[in-house]
Design an enzyme around this catalytic site. Structure first.
Site, short mmCIF file in Angstrom:
data_model
loop_
_atom_site.label_atom_id
_atom_site.label_comp_id
_atom_site.label_asym_id
_atom_site.label_seq_id
_atom_site.Cartn_x
_atom_site.Cartn_y
_atom_site.Cartn_z
N LYS A 1 12.06 7.20 0.83
CA LYS A 1 12.97 7.56 -0.26
C LYS A 1 14.33 7.97 0.32
O LYS A 1 14.53 7.92 1.53
CB LYS A 1 12.36 8.66 -1.12
CG LYS A 1 10.88 8.48 -1.44
CD LYS A 1 10.53 7.20 -2.20
CE LYS A 1 9.04 7.23 -2.54
NZ LYS A 1 8.48 6.04 -3.06
C1 LIG Z 1 6.89 6.54 -3.53
C2 LIG Z 1 6.51 6.54 -4.95
C3 LIG Z 1 5.52 7.40 -5.46
C4 LIG Z 1 4.67 8.27 -4.56
O1 LIG Z 1 5.40 9.22 -3.85
P1 LIG Z 1 4.68 10.06 -2.69
O2 LIG Z 1 5.62 11.20 -2.44
O3 LIG Z 1 4.54 9.15 -1.52
O4 LIG Z 1 3.37 10.53 -3.21
C5 LIG Z 1 5.28 7.39 -6.82
N1 LIG Z 1 5.96 6.58 -7.65
C6 LIG Z 1 6.91 5.73 -7.20
C7 LIG Z 1 7.64 4.87 -8.18
C8 LIG Z 1 7.21 5.67 -5.84
O5 LIG Z 1 8.13 4.80 -5.40
#
Ligand SMILES: *Cc1c(COP(=O)(O)O)cnc(C)c1O
Length: 391
Positions: free
Chosen positions: A198
């Site tokens: 992210k």
């Molecule tokens: C990355 C992601 C998640 C999960 O996030 P984590 O912090 O890895 O649990 C959930 N929804 C979307 C759309 C994502 O891109």
């Protein structure tokens, strides 16, 4: 030739799909947190939450271990339970659908608008009925989804709308003529991720924002075992305190080490997003006018943080071949966002609604490398390699 027998372009260093942007500021903050002697959820987490709430304009921000646990708690706080239905996209990372399953509920998948890769509000309106307990929307790849009509559907059915904003920190949406950051939130809660893929990262980490103090209270209770007295309060109390466990909670805590890193990452956020927007803009220039290639679409009411840069290939090109040819030149890509309904946990479910646009997006799109440190040369290489495929 490497061990796989492929001829890697040995002269050019490889270009990854993503790269987190951290420096000695984050390392020093983690170092200090370690030496402070308080490692799990404590003062650093509290400060990170305050700063996150201030940034997004949310009344409350509650830190958790990742965005998947954030979504789980947000759905529980929305009252989602066994046998309920939650309308959501299939075209998302599988954690979106899984969080619904954790509650014993069933995801009702609906299709996307191929222009934005986000939920099509018309499809959502068609899918909602008396059994629908909540709508879980996604700001996919950092592009805000069309919240205004989606909220109108939720209000019509008197159900909560939850925002999966895993990728959308710093993304902006214009509502009633005013720009605001995603996460204020407009729905009942918004859930963020700090995974390294992210825009900012704490290794693993998540945050839930809400404007409802009662929801915030529940989140805080459930993230630490349903315990009614936080460790920090017990630790600093001059009198003996006995805690109670008022419900079956979870251990979904963020650590103070992660929060200390997150606070430094928040300071960098404007610079990181500025870079990502500049890179996205340049991709737009470099790749403009290529026959059959569809560039990302940013509605006039949305400003993406460009967590991902997704292009749609012309149908005549094979996605895997294009990706392999780029990889052979040291350029990493990813295929379009996955469809959860095609994966084992959901494959057997009855699908009530067409998911055609979702499947086409997965099969014909690719994500190009994008990260704050990307150089102009890197970008020119990516664009050049892609153009060669299109000829
Ligand atoms: C990355 C992601 C998640 C999960 O996030 P984590 O912090 O890895 O649990 C959930 N929804 C979307 C759309 C994502 O891109």
């Amino acid at each position: 030739m490497n061990v796989l027998g492929r001829d890697r372009a040995s002269a050019s260093p490889s270009i990854p799909i993503a790269k987190p942007f951290l420096d000695t500021a984050e390392a020093d903050a983690a170092h200090k947190a370690v030496l402070s002697g308080w490692l799990s959820q404590g003062q650093q987490v509290a400060a990170f939450e305050r700063e996150f709430a201030a940034l997004t304009g949310a009344g409350y921000a509650c830190a958790v271990s990742n965005c998947t646990t954030a979504l789980h708690l947000a759905l529980l706080a929305a009252g989602v339970g066994r046998g309920d239905e939650v309308v959501t996209p299939s075209h998302s990372f599988i954690a979106t659908a899984n969080s619904i399953r954790y509650c014993g509920a069933r995801p009702v998948f609906v299709d996307i608008d191929p222009a934005t890769y986000n939920l099509d509000p018309k499809c959502v309106a068609e899918a909602c009925n008396e059994r629908t307990k909540a709508i879980l929307v996604v700001h996919q790849m950092g592009m805000p989804c069309d919240l205004v009509p989606l909220l109108a559907v939720a209000n019509h059915y008197h159900i909560p709308l939850i925002e999966d904003a895993a990728c959308a920190i710093g993304s902006e949406i214009k509502i009633d003529g005013e720009w605001e950051l995603v996460g204020r939130p407009r729905g009942s809660t918004a859930c963020f991720s700090f995974h390294p893929r992210k825009v900012i990262t704490t290794g693993e980490g998540g945050m839930v924002t809400t404007s409802d103090p009662e929801i915030d209270r529940k989140l805080r209770l459930w993230r630490q075992h349903g315990m009614n007295v936080p460790d920090t309060v017990r630790h600093s109390a001059p009198t003996v305190i006995f805690e109670d466990y008022v419900s079956v909670g979870f251990n979904y805590r963020l650590t103070d080490i992660q929060a200390a890193i997150g606070r430094k990452q928040l300071e960098r956020l404007p610079a990181i997003i500025g870079r990502r927007r500049a890179i996205a803009h340049r991709y737009g220039e470099l790749l403009a006018g290529l026959e059959g290639l569809t560039l990302p679409f940013e509605p006039e009411w949305a400003r993406s943080n460009w967590q991902s840069y997704c292009v749609r290939l012309p149908d005549r090109l094979d996605q895997r071949t294009v990706m392999q040819n780029l990889l052979d030149q040291g350029i990493a890509t990813r295929r379009g966002i996955m469809c959860s309904h095609r994966e084992a946990p959901y494959r057997g479910d009855e699908q009530r609604h067409s998911l055609r646009q979702s499947e086409l997006a997965q099969d014909h799109s690719i994500l190009l490398p994008i990260y704050a440190q990307m150089t102009e040369d890197d970008q020119a290489r990516v664009a050049g390699a892609l153009m060669a495929e299109l000829r």
